[in-house]
Design a protein around this motif. Sequence first.
Motif, mmCIF file in Angstrom:
data_model
loop_
_atom_site.group_PDB
_atom_site.id
_atom_site.type_symbol
_atom_site.label_atom_id
_atom_site.label_comp_id
_atom_site.label_asym_id
_atom_site.label_seq_id
_atom_site.Cartn_x
_atom_site.Cartn_y
_atom_site.Cartn_z
ATOM 1 N N ALA A 59 0.790 -1.225 -0.089
ATOM 2 C CA ALA A 59 0.000 -0.090 -0.093
ATOM 3 C C ALA A 59 0.743 1.214 -0.173
ATOM 4 C CB ALA A 59 -0.855 0.114 1.252
ATOM 5 N N LEU A 60 2.032 1.157 0.679
ATOM 6 C CA LEU A 60 2.729 2.414 0.787
ATOM 7 C C LEU A 60 3.760 2.462 -0.079
ATOM 8 C CD1 LEU A 60 1.219 2.759 3.522
ATOM 9 C CD2 LEU A 60 3.251 3.092 4.844
ATOM 10 N N THR A 61 4.325 1.387 -0.475
ATOM 11 C CA THR A 61 5.496 1.575 -1.787
ATOM 12 C C THR A 61 5.148 1.086 -3.274
ATOM 13 O OG1 THR A 61 6.379 -0.859 -1.310
ATOM 14 C CG2 THR A 61 6.946 0.943 0.120
ATOM 15 N N GLY A 62 4.163 0.240 -3.181
ATOM 16 C CA GLY A 62 3.647 -0.245 -4.700
ATOM 17 C C GLY A 62 4.769 -1.472 -4.936
ATOM 18 N N ASP A 63 5.626 -1.592 -3.885
ATOM 19 C CA ASP A 63 6.753 -2.624 -4.314
ATOM 20 C C ASP A 63 6.405 -4.105 -4.208
ATOM 21 O OD1 ASP A 63 9.625 -3.025 -5.029
ATOM 22 O OD2 ASP A 63 9.656 -4.125 -3.072
ATOM 23 N N PHE A 280 -10.569 -5.862 10.331
ATOM 24 C CA PHE A 280 -10.476 -4.751 9.349
ATOM 25 C C PHE A 280 -11.092 -5.271 7.907
ATOM 26 C CE2 PHE A 280 -6.947 -2.526 11.808
ATOM 27 C CZ PHE A 280 -7.773 -1.488 12.149
ATOM 28 N N GLU A 281 -10.653 -6.283 7.562
ATOM 29 C CA GLU A 281 -11.285 -6.760 6.082
ATOM 30 C C GLU A 281 -12.721 -7.367 6.333
ATOM 31 O OE1 GLU A 281 -10.757 -7.596 2.391
ATOM 32 O OE2 GLU A 281 -8.903 -7.089 3.793
ATOM 33 N N TYR A 336 -10.140 0.689 3.560
ATOM 34 C CA TYR A 336 -11.666 0.953 4.091
ATOM 35 C C TYR A 336 -11.829 2.482 4.192
ATOM 36 C CZ TYR A 336 -15.435 0.663 7.387
ATOM 37 O OH TYR A 336 -16.582 0.775 8.101
ATOM 38 N N VAL A 337 -10.977 3.263 4.637
ATOM 39 C CA VAL A 337 -11.460 4.802 4.739
ATOM 40 C C VAL A 337 -11.555 5.431 3.434
ATOM 41 C CG1 VAL A 337 -10.708 6.807 5.648
ATOM 42 C CG2 VAL A 337 -10.323 4.794 6.975
ATOM 43 N N ALA A 338 -10.648 5.192 2.500
ATOM 44 C CA ALA A 338 -10.637 5.652 1.111
ATOM 45 C C ALA A 338 -11.615 4.784 0.260
ATOM 46 C CB ALA A 338 -9.328 6.015 0.651
ATOM 47 N N GLY A 339 -11.676 3.422 0.797
ATOM 48 C CA GLY A 339 -12.871 2.666 0.022
ATOM 49 C C GLY A 339 -12.132 2.229 -1.335
ATOM 50 N N ILE A 340 -10.759 2.022 -1.462
ATOM 51 C CA ILE A 340 -10.357 1.531 -2.914
ATOM 52 C C ILE A 340 -10.122 0.110 -2.833
ATOM 53 C CG2 ILE A 340 -8.250 1.980 -4.394
ATOM 54 C CD1 ILE A 340 -7.882 4.597 -3.200
ATOM 55 N N ASN A 341 -10.973 -0.460 -3.727
ATOM 56 C CA ASN A 341 -10.768 -1.788 -3.684
ATOM 57 C C ASN A 341 -10.685 -2.441 -5.215
ATOM 58 O OD1 ASN A 341 -10.914 -4.729 -2.751
ATOM 59 N ND2 ASN A 341 -13.200 -4.800 -3.120
ATOM 60 N N VAL A 350 -11.737 -1.236 -10.707
ATOM 61 C CA VAL A 350 -11.756 -0.545 -9.298
ATOM 62 C C VAL A 350 -12.899 -0.281 -8.816
ATOM 63 C CG1 VAL A 350 -10.370 1.031 -7.625
ATOM 64 C CG2 VAL A 350 -9.099 0.001 -9.718
ATOM 65 N N GLU A 351 -13.291 -0.463 -7.499
ATOM 66 C CA GLU A 351 -14.547 0.007 -6.860
ATOM 67 C C GLU A 351 -14.117 1.090 -5.767
ATOM 68 O OE1 GLU A 351 -18.337 -2.067 -4.964
ATOM 69 O OE2 GLU A 351 -16.151 -2.203 -3.451
ATOM 70 N N ILE A 352 -14.764 2.105 -5.842
ATOM 71 C CA ILE A 352 -14.242 2.979 -4.644
ATOM 72 C C ILE A 352 -15.448 3.462 -3.749
ATOM 73 C CG2 ILE A 352 -13.257 5.608 -4.169
ATOM 74 C CD1 ILE A 352 -11.836 5.192 -6.945
ATOM 75 N N MET A 353 -15.370 3.075 -2.806
ATOM 76 C CA MET A 353 -16.568 3.452 -1.753
ATOM 77 C C MET A 353 -15.973 3.515 -0.372
ATOM 78 S SD MET A 353 -19.661 0.569 -0.575
ATOM 79 C CE MET A 353 -19.672 0.025 -2.224
ATOM 80 N N PRO A 354 -16.000 4.798 -0.381
ATOM 81 C CA PRO A 354 -15.231 5.368 1.106
ATOM 82 C C PRO A 354 -16.175 5.141 2.353
ATOM 83 C CG PRO A 354 -15.286 7.051 -0.769
ATOM 84 C CD PRO A 354 -16.253 6.063 -1.133
#
Length: 360
Positions: A59-63, A280-281, A336-341, A350-354
């Motif tokens: 999530a933080l690096t994309g690596d 969280f999931e 979850y908070v931004a809702g990006i899935n 991609v679904e975005i449901m904040p």
Amino acid sequence: SEFDLMASFEVDDPLFDDVWDICWHTMKICAQDNLMSDAYYEQMQYVGDLRPHLKAWTALTGDLTFFHSAIEQFNLSRLPDGNITSVYPVNATFVIPPYSLVWIDMLHDLMMYEGDKSKIEIYTHEIQEVFDYYESLINENGLVGQSKHWMFIDWYTNPRGGNSKVNKNGNSAILTLNYAYTLQNAAEIMDWLGDSDKAQEYKKQGQKYAEIAKERCFVAEKGLYADDPEHTFYDQRASILAVLCGAHDVDETSMLMKKILSVQTPFDSRANLFYYLYLFEAMAQTSIGDFVEVMKPWKDIVDMGLTGTPEKRIEENPRSEVHPWTAHPVHYYFRYVAGINATTPGFQTVEIMPHPGDQK
């Protein structure tokens, strides 16, 4: 090690920055040749620790470098019974069968992140080997039973250890639902790879074991799962996994989630920080839950003055104070908070449901 921080996240609550900082600090310290389980206590690569670490790291690096390496290394550790070793590389053999399931869950994660079939299809036989082992553990009542290996679940208290008093010898809703959860992930992998027969087989098996756990361990009068079929021990983890396995209809799932999240629910045991990954999931899957409220244990960590995320809740003598398997909240800032899935492999759709709550 130094790695580029590619992501950013801004809200008006400073707690999010504080938790971000301790999570990122912990992950960086433990990113060496492999992703280490901790900075001091053991300094080894455990597959159970890796999954939450990799979710946060990606999530933080994309690596995905560590992701590819870990999948391959643990496959090379595979034993004749189908299990991988729980820690590798190391000059010893530690086996935790639930961690063999986590390895399959990581394949599903990699599928959704990258969407490269060539990186996944080479492991389909190994997926089946793990499931063959689990089938050998099934009791007459249909629940996952006893193993000669350690069936670690999460850190417990009273007694202290990786199992409760009722699941240390199997016959457990948690162990059974964990198996069902991974079967469902494997079904999605096989469907994506074009093996519809195997996908249907895994899907039906997952549904079967979720239904068995519900029949044996769900107590309708309480609206909760006991971990044992005698209904003597109500473990929050079982109810969390039942949500993730889709064991109930929408209305029942909503009621179950509200009980899971309520501090008033009289559980005999609640999830420790590692198992919050599944909590969280479940929140993301159901769109139920106040993220700031659920993140309170990490607020306690910050308030204590720690600069890393510990192995356990701080009131439980966490042993390791820099343990990246509890750095996963930053993944759920986005999930979850931004809702990006990602709704299809490789983030093709991609679904975005904040779920911002009170955040701005």
